[in-house]
Design a protein around this motif. Structure first.
Motif, short mmCIF file in Angstrom:
data_model
loop_
_atom_site.label_atom_id
_atom_site.label_comp_id
_atom_site.label_asym_id
_atom_site.label_seq_id
_atom_site.Cartn_x
_atom_site.Cartn_y
_atom_site.Cartn_z
N VAL A 176 1.00 -1.49 0.17
CA VAL A 176 0.11 -0.08 0.08
C VAL A 176 0.84 1.24 -0.26
N LEU A 177 1.96 1.17 0.73
CA LEU A 177 3.06 2.25 0.56
C LEU A 177 3.36 2.62 -0.68
N GLU A 178 3.78 1.53 -1.47
CA GLU A 178 4.10 1.62 -3.09
C GLU A 178 2.90 2.21 -3.96
N GLN A 179 1.91 1.37 -3.56
CA GLN A 179 0.57 1.79 -4.59
C GLN A 179 0.28 3.55 -4.24
N ALA A 180 0.54 3.95 -3.09
CA ALA A 180 0.06 5.28 -2.72
C ALA A 180 1.36 6.44 -2.99
N GLY A 181 2.58 5.84 -3.40
CA GLY A 181 3.80 6.69 -3.56
C GLY A 181 4.30 7.27 -2.13
#
Ligand SMILES: CC(C)(COP(=O)(O)OP(=O)(O)OC[C@H]1O[C@@H](n2cnc3c(N)ncnc32)[C@H](O)[C@@H]1OP(=O)(O)O)[C@@H](O)C(=O)NCCC(=O)NCCS
Length: 362
Positions: free
Chosen positions: A233-238
């Motif tokens: 989720v961190l990667e998805q949201a940048g």
């Protein structure tokens, strides 16, 4: 841009407390072992049904958002311990709050609340619904075998609820990203044995169901599962992990939480922990933790929260949430449970004695 924002929150804790010392009357255990190995000091035992707790939590969440039942477009109730399988208990809550909308239960065990948050977010982002009531409610004491000390000390009863509303903003806010997963290779490691439509109704064992698990295996898989989906989720949201203000993890064992945040390279203080007074309340842990964190001033307007959970299935889920401008309720509800005239120990004593006799072959 349509975003899904949490605008109301509420919880329900049944009044009867079962302390670690109480448990020493039922099994060979100690306050010292339970505290040091799990972080749990006490848990609540419900004298009412799961849907009754869910309704109280829902009424508080509605008042907090300044809404009433008629404003709600959908109710999603996450529970592995519904009082009835048919009808679903979201329908019971719906009747109590006077909503005219879709209502259904989901079972993703301890990840259920975050699964529900993901489903609600998709509904809101698609423009299908504007206000979704999500509830995590559990009466796990129903599944406990009080002769099994490794499982019996861990679980408690409670409910938590949130209102997720559509907000129009140029910048993303609310649920920035969510992820859900299931690893079926681990489904035998955590289960309620002997309960479900494949039980033999003619067997004398038909009512001998109980929750059982492989604690060490779950411990390892919980950290791996929650860690992987948190990263996702961190990667998805940048968003970088340094930008996370508070981690709101599932509360199964304080050592799981400590190891998770250490492996993620985050300071231990960034994790919100309330397991000491509630134990593991499965789908209720995260909405309860959100309520407790807000009450304790741990969530501020605009904070970035990372929430993650793990449970039977083996499910895992995570959500990255940019909190809105409000951290105080718009209104209050006087909803409460009926009084309970028994202690936690008195509420479980008869079932515990029956299970002990069975274990001893009597
Ligand atoms: C269950 C759990 C607390 C056990 O902790 P642990 O440190 O792994 O403990 P172990 O299972 O290795 O047991 C260590 C010893 O303590 C004993 N023990 C277990 N429960 C005990 C209790 N309540 N009181 C006293 N002793 C206990 C064991 O019998 C064992 O004794 P032994 O060494 O003589 O065999 C831990 O594995 C856990 O939290 N697992 C995940 C929980 C879970 O699945 N939650 C639900 C899903 S979210």
């Amino acid at each position: 841009m349509l975003s899904a924002q949490i605008t109301g929150w509420g919880k329900c804790l049944p009044p009867a407390v079962l302390t670690n010392d109480d448990l020493t009357h039922l099994m060979d255990t100690s306050d010292e072992w339970i505290r040091t190995r799990t972080g749990i000091g006490e848990r609540r035992i419900s004298h009412v049904s799961t849907s009754t707790m869910a309704t109280v939590a829902a009424k508080h969440a509605l008042a907090c958002a300044g809404l009433s039942g008629e404003d709600i477009d959908m109710i999603i109730l996450a529970s592995a311990t519904p009082d009835t399988l048919v009808p679903n208990i979201a329908a019971t809550v719906q009747a109590e709050i006077g909503a005219n909308c879709a209502a259904f239960d989901i079972n993703a065990a301890c990840s259920g609340f975050l699964y529900a948050l993901g489903l609600a977010t998709a509904q809101i982002r698609s423009g299908q619904n504007r206000r979704v009531l999500i509830i995590g409610a559990e009466r796990l004491s129903f599944y406990v075998n009080w002769t099994l000390r490794d499982t019996a000390v861990l679980f408690g009863d409670a409910a938590g609820a949130v209102i997720v509303e559509a907000v129009e903003q140029s910048e993303p806010t609310g649920v920035l990203a969510y992820a859900m997963h299931n690893d079926p290779s681990g489904r035998e490691h955590l289960r309620v044995q002997g309960f479900g439509s494949d039980l033999d109704r003619l067997s004398p064992e038909a009512t001998e169901f109980f929750l059982d698990f492989n604690g060490r295996e779950i411990f390892k898989r919980a950290i791996a599962g929650m860690g992987a989906l948190s990263q996702q989720v961190l990667e998805q949201a940048g968003v970088s992990k340094e930008e996370v203000d508070l981690v709101v993890p599932h509360q199964a064992n304080v050592r799981i939480i400590d190891t998770l945040v250490a492996k993620m390279g985050l300071p231990a203080e960034k994790a919100f922990v309330n397991i000491e007074h509630h134990g593991n309340t499965s789908a209720a842990t995260i909405p309860m933790a959100l309520c407790d964190a807000l009450e304790q001033g741990r969530i501020h307007p605009g904070d970035t929260l990372l929430s993650c959970a793990f449970g039977a299935g083996l499910t895992s889920a995570a959500a990255l949430i940019k909190w809105g401008p409000r951290t105080t309720p718009l209104g209050h509800s006087d909803a409460e449970l009926p009084p309970c005239d028994k202690t936690g120990l008195e509420l479980v004593a008869d079932v515990a004695a029956h299970q002990r006799r069975k274990a001893e072959g009597n």
